[in-house]
Every structure is written in C-alpha cells, then in structure tokens.
Design a protein around this motif. Structure first.
Motif, mmCIF file in Angstrom:
data_model
loop_
_atom_site.group_PDB
_atom_site.id
_atom_site.type_symbol
_atom_site.label_atom_id
_atom_site.label_comp_id
_atom_site.label_asym_id
_atom_site.label_seq_id
_atom_site.Cartn_x
_atom_site.Cartn_y
_atom_site.Cartn_z
ATOM 1 N N VAL A 16 37.496 40.440 41.638
ATOM 2 C CA VAL A 16 37.787 41.587 41.214
ATOM 3 C C VAL A 16 38.587 42.341 42.255
ATOM 4 O O VAL A 16 38.251 42.295 43.404
ATOM 5 C CB VAL A 16 36.648 42.220 40.696
ATOM 6 C CG1 VAL A 16 37.099 44.067 40.420
ATOM 7 C CG2 VAL A 16 35.809 41.824 39.480
ATOM 8 N N LEU A 17 39.661 42.993 41.894
ATOM 9 C CA LEU A 17 40.569 43.757 42.870
ATOM 10 C C LEU A 17 40.518 44.921 42.195
ATOM 11 O O LEU A 17 41.302 45.280 41.132
ATOM 12 C CB LEU A 17 41.801 43.167 43.145
ATOM 13 C CG LEU A 17 42.655 43.994 43.967
ATOM 14 C CD1 LEU A 17 42.072 44.293 45.422
ATOM 15 C CD2 LEU A 17 44.062 43.323 43.976
ATOM 16 N N ARG A 18 39.751 46.213 42.587
ATOM 17 C CA ARG A 18 39.939 47.371 42.413
ATOM 18 C C ARG A 18 40.915 48.154 43.048
ATOM 19 O O ARG A 18 40.827 48.153 44.382
ATOM 20 C CB ARG A 18 38.516 48.136 42.285
ATOM 21 C CG ARG A 18 38.277 49.453 42.124
ATOM 22 C CD ARG A 18 38.088 49.583 40.506
ATOM 23 N NE ARG A 18 38.042 50.647 39.865
ATOM 24 C CZ ARG A 18 37.053 51.311 38.984
ATOM 25 N NH1 ARG A 18 36.317 50.382 38.677
ATOM 26 N NH2 ARG A 18 37.182 52.529 38.477
ATOM 27 N N HIS A 19 42.113 48.598 42.223
ATOM 28 C CA HIS A 19 43.209 49.327 43.143
ATOM 29 C C HIS A 19 43.212 50.649 42.400
ATOM 30 O O HIS A 19 43.355 50.927 41.388
ATOM 31 C CB HIS A 19 44.186 48.553 42.659
ATOM 32 C CG HIS A 19 45.482 48.882 43.481
ATOM 33 N ND1 HIS A 19 46.256 49.911 43.706
ATOM 34 C CD2 HIS A 19 45.922 48.354 44.966
ATOM 35 C CE1 HIS A 19 47.085 49.925 44.690
ATOM 36 N NE2 HIS A 19 46.784 48.828 45.209
ATOM 37 N N PRO A 20 43.276 51.762 43.396
ATOM 38 C CA PRO A 20 43.593 53.157 42.671
ATOM 39 C C PRO A 20 44.754 53.290 41.907
ATOM 40 O O PRO A 20 45.815 52.644 42.158
ATOM 41 C CB PRO A 20 43.710 53.954 44.194
ATOM 42 C CG PRO A 20 44.098 53.191 44.981
ATOM 43 C CD PRO A 20 43.580 51.680 44.720
ATOM 44 N N GLN A 125 42.488 50.524 49.291
ATOM 45 C CA GLN A 125 42.694 51.816 49.665
ATOM 46 C C GLN A 125 43.916 51.989 50.129
ATOM 47 O O GLN A 125 44.677 51.219 50.704
ATOM 48 C CB GLN A 125 41.548 52.025 50.778
ATOM 49 C CG GLN A 125 40.174 52.061 50.353
ATOM 50 C CD GLN A 125 39.131 52.182 51.320
ATOM 51 O OE1 GLN A 125 39.408 52.969 52.057
ATOM 52 N NE2 GLN A 125 37.999 51.364 51.480
ATOM 53 N N VAL A 126 44.519 53.084 49.907
ATOM 54 C CA VAL A 126 45.993 53.371 50.007
ATOM 55 C C VAL A 126 46.329 54.174 51.419
ATOM 56 O O VAL A 126 47.139 53.396 51.854
ATOM 57 C CB VAL A 126 46.441 54.531 48.883
ATOM 58 C CG1 VAL A 126 47.768 54.858 49.068
ATOM 59 C CG2 VAL A 126 46.207 53.934 47.423
ATOM 60 N N ARG A 130 44.330 49.334 53.119
ATOM 61 C CA ARG A 130 43.522 48.082 53.479
ATOM 62 C C ARG A 130 42.613 47.772 52.326
ATOM 63 O O ARG A 130 42.570 48.389 51.235
ATOM 64 C CB ARG A 130 42.707 48.442 54.439
ATOM 65 C CG ARG A 130 41.490 49.491 54.160
ATOM 66 C CD ARG A 130 40.640 49.930 55.117
ATOM 67 N NE ARG A 130 39.647 50.791 54.758
ATOM 68 C CZ ARG A 130 38.167 50.906 55.269
ATOM 69 N NH1 ARG A 130 37.992 49.988 56.000
ATOM 70 N NH2 ARG A 130 37.387 51.689 54.645
ATOM 71 N N LEU A 131 42.208 46.434 52.471
ATOM 72 C CA LEU A 131 41.373 45.697 51.408
ATOM 73 C C LEU A 131 40.062 45.772 52.017
ATOM 74 O O LEU A 131 39.894 45.182 52.951
ATOM 75 C CB LEU A 131 42.000 44.483 51.121
ATOM 76 C CG LEU A 131 43.091 44.164 50.273
ATOM 77 C CD1 LEU A 131 43.604 42.850 50.001
ATOM 78 C CD2 LEU A 131 43.142 44.989 48.918
ATOM 79 N N THR A 132 39.133 46.205 51.373
ATOM 80 C CA THR A 132 37.418 46.158 51.871
ATOM 81 C C THR A 132 37.116 45.324 51.113
ATOM 82 O O THR A 132 36.860 45.015 49.746
ATOM 83 C CB THR A 132 36.929 47.704 51.419
ATOM 84 O OG1 THR A 132 37.797 48.515 52.319
ATOM 85 C CG2 THR A 132 35.725 47.465 52.127
ATOM 86 N N PRO A 133 36.397 44.082 51.618
ATOM 87 C CA PRO A 133 35.659 43.035 50.870
ATOM 88 C C PRO A 133 34.195 43.339 50.620
ATOM 89 O O PRO A 133 33.076 42.849 51.360
ATOM 90 C CB PRO A 133 35.775 41.717 51.875
ATOM 91 C CG PRO A 133 35.839 42.617 53.198
ATOM 92 C CD PRO A 133 36.310 43.943 52.730
ATOM 93 N N CYS A 134 33.999 44.384 49.513
ATOM 94 C CA CYS A 134 32.644 44.664 49.351
ATOM 95 C C CYS A 134 31.657 43.614 48.927
ATOM 96 O O CYS A 134 30.503 43.949 49.003
ATOM 97 C CB CYS A 134 32.829 45.534 47.806
ATOM 98 S SG CYS A 134 33.913 47.017 48.276
ATOM 99 N N HIS A 135 32.132 42.271 48.793
ATOM 100 C CA HIS A 135 30.932 41.319 48.390
ATOM 101 C C HIS A 135 30.229 40.946 49.619
ATOM 102 O O HIS A 135 29.493 40.047 49.745
ATOM 103 C CB HIS A 135 31.819 40.206 47.655
ATOM 104 C CG HIS A 135 32.943 39.691 48.520
ATOM 105 N ND1 HIS A 135 34.191 40.340 48.425
ATOM 106 C CD2 HIS A 135 33.134 38.576 49.408
ATOM 107 C CE1 HIS A 135 35.091 39.577 48.938
ATOM 108 N NE2 HIS A 135 34.419 38.463 49.820
ATOM 109 N N GLU A 136 30.919 41.168 50.986
ATOM 110 C CA GLU A 136 30.448 40.823 52.069
ATOM 111 C C GLU A 136 29.286 41.506 52.806
ATOM 112 O O GLU A 136 29.276 42.843 52.464
ATOM 113 C CB GLU A 136 31.661 40.662 53.191
ATOM 114 C CG GLU A 136 32.734 39.672 52.953
ATOM 115 C CD GLU A 136 33.663 39.648 54.064
ATOM 116 O OE1 GLU A 136 33.553 40.174 55.080
ATOM 117 O OE2 GLU A 136 34.729 38.834 53.895
#
Length: 152
Positions: A16-20, A125-126, A130-136
């Motif tokens: 899943v990639l959640r993008h604003p 995040q805009v 950056r991409l935050t790997p929330c699964h880690e």
C-alpha cells in the motif's frame, strides 16, 4: 442511483502506498458506502449539504443545451476488494421513465480497500517529499503511520 451487483472478497493487496491528494477537479462528487446494503450516493462537495443523499438535494440534467460535465464517484469498502455497478433511474424530456445499469465499460466498477495487514505500507509526504515505511518496527509509533495504518 444505488449500488447493485456487489461482490466482495477480502483484500489481497500486499503493498500500500498512501499519497496525499494533489488537487481536485471542479466537478461534483458522490460517495457510496458499500459496507451498507443498497448504498445510495452521498454528497462529497464542500457545503451545507455535504454528507446528505445526493438526489434528495440535487439532480443531473443531460442534453437540452446543458454543459457537459462529470461526476466524481468514490466508494468505501473496509478491508475488502469489491466489484459493483450502479443502477440509475431516469426520466427523459418527454417524461418517459427508464432504468440503466452503469459499469466501467463492460466491466464492473472496482473498489479496493486497505487490507487488514499489508506486508508493506508506505506513507508519502509532500514537504519535504519522503516515503515513510510504516510497516517497519522503527515507525510503529509514528503519529501519521498509526493514523493511516491502524486508524488510531
């Protein structure tokens, strides 16, 4: 209008990639909550009638010199993958009533929900990008990761 031919199964998405949101079109929008049987469209536009049933307060006029337009449609399905169609009743200029089932061409519409436990979940995040790997595990307590991944 109402949702019909609803067929759901557990979401099989693993990534899943959640993008604003990055801007919106200026045409009206509706939302179908497919978690409820016989879902009807609700108004999503800003204003006093947001969240109200669309056809209790508005209508769609076609032809007769009306400007062409669009209708943005969104659906909520929880942790499921759902195929569906829209049954729409209409009345033409001569007063004849009818009904049509709307699909995505020859295929049903498709709504994919966030799986219960995706293997990978990135939050974009805009500013700064950056991409935050929330699964880690290192991001387990990140406020935005908790909000979007677990609904906390």
């Amino acid at each position: 209008m109402e949702a019909v031919d609803l067929r759901c199964r557990p979401s099989t998405a693993r990534f899943v990639l959640r993008h604003p949101a990055q801007g919106e079109a200026t045409y009206p929008g509706v939302h179908f909550d497919l978690r409820r049987p016989g879902a009807t469209p609700m108004i999503t536009d800003e204003g006093d009638d947001q969240g109200q049933r669309y056809f209790d307060r508005r209508r769609i006029d076609l032809g007769g010199g009306s400007e062409p337009g669009g209708l943005r449609i969104a659906a909520t399905v929880d942790a499921q993958s759902c195929d569906w169609a829209i049954r729409a009743a209409y009345r033409d200029a001569s007063g004849t009533r009818g009904e049509v089932v709307l699909r995505d061409g020859d295929e049903p519409f498709h709504a994919e929900g966030l799986p219960a436990a995706p293997e990978q979940f990135y939050l974009a995040q805009v500013a700064p990008y950056r991409l935050t790997p929330c699964h880690e595990p290192a991001y387990a307590e990140d406020r935005l990761c908790r909000l979007f991944l677990r609904g906390a």
